[in-house]
Write an enzyme that holds these catalytic residues in place. Structure first.
Site, PDB file in Angstrom:
ATOM      1  N   GLY A  49       0.812  -1.204   0.000  1.00 44.05           N
ATOM      2  CA  GLY A  49       0.000   0.000   0.000  1.00 44.05           C
ATOM      3  C   GLY A  49       0.846   1.256   0.000  1.00 44.05           C
ATOM      4  N   SER A  50       0.365   2.269   0.693  1.00 40.37           N
ATOM      5  CA  SER A  50       0.988   3.591   0.620  1.00 40.37           C
ATOM      6  C   SER A  50       2.348   3.692   1.294  1.00 40.37           C
ATOM      7  CB  SER A  50       0.043   4.644   1.218  1.00 40.37           C
ATOM      8  OG  SER A  50      -1.110   4.785   0.411  1.00 40.37           O
TER       9      SER A  50
END
Length: 482
Positions: A212-213
């Site tokens: 993810g981020s």
């Protein structure tokens, strides 16, 4: 002499010579392989003929041996706080073999390794007193990480950025290796292997998942090193919303009101702006992002700490839209918690990555070193300037961004949250990530930590890196700084 008798005698002589040749071959060339064959019962008998050597944490053994009451195996392995340290030690089972440090150093721990023998013993094959494996694990940090994870399914890795020493490695749900140490533990083995939560899997090393981020740190590093943007405070060219290249797919941000249009890298990390990093990855191109990812350790299929970690992956052969999605840690990007801890460790260490390791030395029964692992064997990943700017932006994330739950009073703390999609069309509960570092200016202590929460039992709407993973990182980092 009768011709028939003579032929028979010659044939018998050839048979004798063949038997002698075969016996010589077996003794000279195949004896070691046969002795080490897993099906050789004598090997197992020798392995458990005496108390095993220990795996040591902070000067105290977390393993032991107990005398068995029956059978031809005199001792079996025992564990102190087995569930706490299972991701470090692995297991040593009379029936199911050995894993992790128990498996890698089995010869040292059972006294059969040739390095433990003097020249006379090597000839006579006399079994020696076992050696000891000394780890880098800090028990306080290990306990803090384990307790913070609690009933959540996930993993934590904590690294000293300056030395590469792994201070904690936790995977939950865990298991007690003592339950499968003997030769009659079939029921326990069946429960563990059939458990859908897979407690035998070391999630810290061997379960790469979409980061993810948290991967936005790698993309930011690539942009700064490439010169795409001169600093973390330069405005980017990032429309909001952002349409993926050559598609009609609009990539939205989690926070629709966040100031993400043309945001700086600092602001984009602070609010975790998808549009900025997707556009950044597309502008850089997959080759440049991949090169930076590989400098941090992605793609390394021989990452031994000394237990081998599964490779984290940055994909190849993508179109521009897929490349853009990798900029937010999606598409086919995968990472282990170890890998994401390495990213923060390199940033914390002025852009140099110290080789991660969780064994400091292996010693014989007299305490003499048989193998040592150097601290601080570092490789330059990014420039000191890039590392300093990324640290500054990560501090902003914790002080007034998406990572406020990681803040520690009196310490410099930087981090990055991540919430990674899971399942087809993001149909399953997302993974929650947090990667971070902390420094105590008064003592000089520092630590880098990555947390991955695979499943917490929380409702989908409650899953976030800040809500689930950051508090675990904070407690782990606080223990390391004490």
């Amino acid at each position: 002499m009768n011709k028939t008798i003579r032929r028979t005698s010659v044939f018998a002589l050839l048979l004798v010579l063949a038997l002698l040749g075969r016996a010589t071959w077996v003794q000279a060339y195949e004896s070691k392989a046969l002795a080490n064959d897993s099906k050789n019962r004598r090997k197992t008998i020798a392995q458990y003929a005496q108390p095993l050597g220990n795996i040591v944490v902070a000067g105290s053994p977390v393993t032991g041996s107990k005398h068995t009451e029956s059978g031809d195996l005199a001792y079996e392995r025992s564990y102190t706080d087995g569930e706490l340290y299972a991701a470090v030690t692995g297991y040593s089972s009379q029936a199911y073999g050995a894993t992790q440090l128990e498996g890698i150093y089995s010869g040292i721990l059972d006294g059969t390794d040739d390095r433990l023998k003097n020249p006379v013993d090597a000839v006579t094959r006399k079994q020696q007193a076992p050696g000891t494996v000394v780890t880098t694990i800090d028990p306080d940090v290990q306990k803090a990480a384990y307790r913070a994870l609690g009933e959540k399914k996930g993993a934590v890795v904590a690294i000293d950025p300056a030395t590469g020493r792994i201070l904690a490695m936790v995977s939950t749900p865990s298991y007690d290796p003592s339950a499968i140490a003997g030769s009659t533990d079939g029921d326990a083995w069946k429960r563990l292997t059939e458990d859908p939560d897979k407690p035998l899997v070391n999630r810290a090393l061997r379960q790469p998942l979409p980061p993810g981020s948290t991967f936005k740190l790698v993309v930011a590093a690539a942009a700064l090193e490439d010169g795409l943007y001169p600093s973390v405070d330069a405005r980017t060219q990032s429309p909001d919303p952002y349409t993926l290249p050559n598609t009609r797919t609009v990539l939205k941000n989690e926070n629709a009101s966040a100031p993400c249009e043309n945001a700086t890298i600092r602001t984009a990390l602070q609010y975790s702006c998808n549009n900025v990093f997707a556009k950044m990855a597309a502008d850089l191109g997959q080759d440049k992002v991949k090169a930076m990812a590989e400098k941090f350790g992605f793609g390394e299929d021989e990452l031994d700490v000394p237990v081998r970690a599964y490779a984290s992956v940055y994909p190849s052969g993508m179109d521009p839209a897929q490349t853009a999605l990798t900029g937010i840690g999606q598409f086919d990007v995968t990472a282990t918690p170890l890998q994401m801890a390495m990213v923060s460790a390199a940033i914390a260490n002025d852009g140099r990555l110290a080789a991660p390791h969780m064994v400091s030395e292996v010693v014989d029964s007299d305490g003499d070193a048989l193998q040592s692992f150097d601290d601080g064997d570092a490789t330059r990943i990014v420039s000191p300037s890039t590392a300093e700017q990324l640290r500054s932006a990560m501090v902003t994330v914790v002080e007034r961004g998406t990572g406020t739950n990681a803040a520690i009073a009196g310490a410099e703390v930087g981090g990055k949250t991540g919430t990674a999609q899971h399942g087809e069309n993001n149909s399953k509960t997302p993974y929650a990530w947090f990667t971070s570092y902390a420094k105590d200016p008064s003592t000089g202590k520092q630590v880098a930590v990555a947390v991955m929460i695979e499943d917490s039992g929380a409702a989908r709407s409650e899953v976030s890196g800040n809500g689930l993973a950051a508090p675990v990182a904070r407690k782990t980092m606080a223990a390391a700084l004490e």
